[in-house]
Design a protein around this motif. Structure first.
Motif, short mmCIF file in Angstrom:
data_model
loop_
_atom_site.label_atom_id
_atom_site.label_comp_id
_atom_site.label_asym_id
_atom_site.label_seq_id
_atom_site.Cartn_x
_atom_site.Cartn_y
_atom_site.Cartn_z
N LYS A 33 24.96 44.42 50.74
CA LYS A 33 24.11 44.67 51.85
C LYS A 33 24.69 45.33 52.91
N ASP A 69 23.65 40.70 47.95
CA ASP A 69 24.23 40.17 49.16
C ASP A 69 25.56 40.97 49.45
N TYR A 85 26.53 34.12 46.81
CA TYR A 85 26.23 35.32 47.05
C TYR A 85 25.48 35.96 45.86
N SER A 86 24.28 36.47 46.22
CA SER A 86 23.57 37.45 45.03
C SER A 86 24.28 38.70 45.08
#
Length: 265
Positions: free
Chosen positions: A247, A244, A240-241
């Motif tokens: 989000k 992310d 996951y960034s």
């Protein structure tokens, strides 16, 4: 006789000089997790003291098999002796984690557990939860048994574990925030302190929660392994960034709003 005594004394002095090498102190991150001892012979260990992989240690001196180091603990720095495996040995907790990832990634979690007080017993059953899987991996890595509960004995959906045993401690936490920018940076700072094998407890913006085991991080995001993120009990190595992690979901809420990080001593 006097000459022999002098020679014997000189030999002892030289032996001691070469047995323990004094040096200027230097710092280095531990490559491996190793037990800590009170003596350079590595025979006098107290409890479960150890240096964790990733700890920044100060090396004071060394023998042919050990280093004397100062390392961080929740109660403050400690000065102990450790084997040279701390830097270049095979006692690498990361290897065990990688073995578990190779074994479980892509499978379905089919183990449940029964609970009695602060004891968790793992069983074959259809009771499937993310916390069970994360607790299972954490226990294999560190032999902690019970990991900790959520807000009550029957509710594990919380971002902070309660009733953790003595060997499990919180490294860092991010209190609940619904500001996406603040949460993104707070999560980035939290994972900057993480080590492979740490237990992650997460609160979702929906009010539920999630548990996972930290694997690695980059400048842009984090990797962990978890179960049941898809609601179908799948076990996945997830990337996951930081974007992310905060989000906005299709239901209009921030995906993650709080987290805490736990480690075993």
């Amino acid at each position: 006789m006097l000459k022999r005594k002098i020679l014997a004394a000189m030999a002892f002095v030289f032996t001691m000089i070469f047995a323990v090498t004094a040096m200027a102190d230097y710092q280095r991150y531990a490559d491996n997790t190793v037990p800590a001892y009170r003596d350079e012979a590595l025979t006098n260990r107290t409890g479960n003291e150890r240096v964790d992989r990733g700890d920044l240690v100060t090396v004071h001196q060394e023998t042919d098999r050990a280093y004397e180091v100062t390392y961080p603990t929740p109660s403050g720095p400690k000065r102990r002796w450790v084997s040279k495996d701390i830097f270049n040995g095979s006692n690498d907790g990361n290897s065990k984690l990688q073995e578990l990832i190779n074994r479980w990634n892509g499978r379905t979690w089919t183990n449940g557990y029964s609970r009695s007080g602060n004891t968790e017993k793992y069983l074959n059953s259809s009771a499937i939860q993310c916390k069970e899987f994360a607790s299972y991996i954490f226990n294999i890595l560190y032999d902690t048994g019970y990991v900790g509960s959520g807000s009550t004995s029957s509710n594990y959906y919380n971002w902070r574990l309660n009733n953790t045993p003595a060997r499990v401690y919180q490294v860092a936490e991010v209190p609940q925030t619904n500001n996406r920018d603040q949460a993104r940076e707070a999560f980035r700072n939290l994972f900057a302190q993480a080590q492979p094998g740490d237990f992650i407890q997460i609160k979702r913006g929906s009010g539920g929660a999630h548990s996972a085991i930290f694997v690695s991080r980059t400048d842009n995001g984090v990797q962990w392994i978890d179960a049941n993120a898809d609601g179908a009990n799948s076990i996945r190595l997830q990337n996951y960034s930081y974007d992310d992690l905060v989000k906005t979901t299709s239901r209009g809420y921030q995906w993650n709003v709080a987290m805490s990080l736990y480690r075993a001593r």
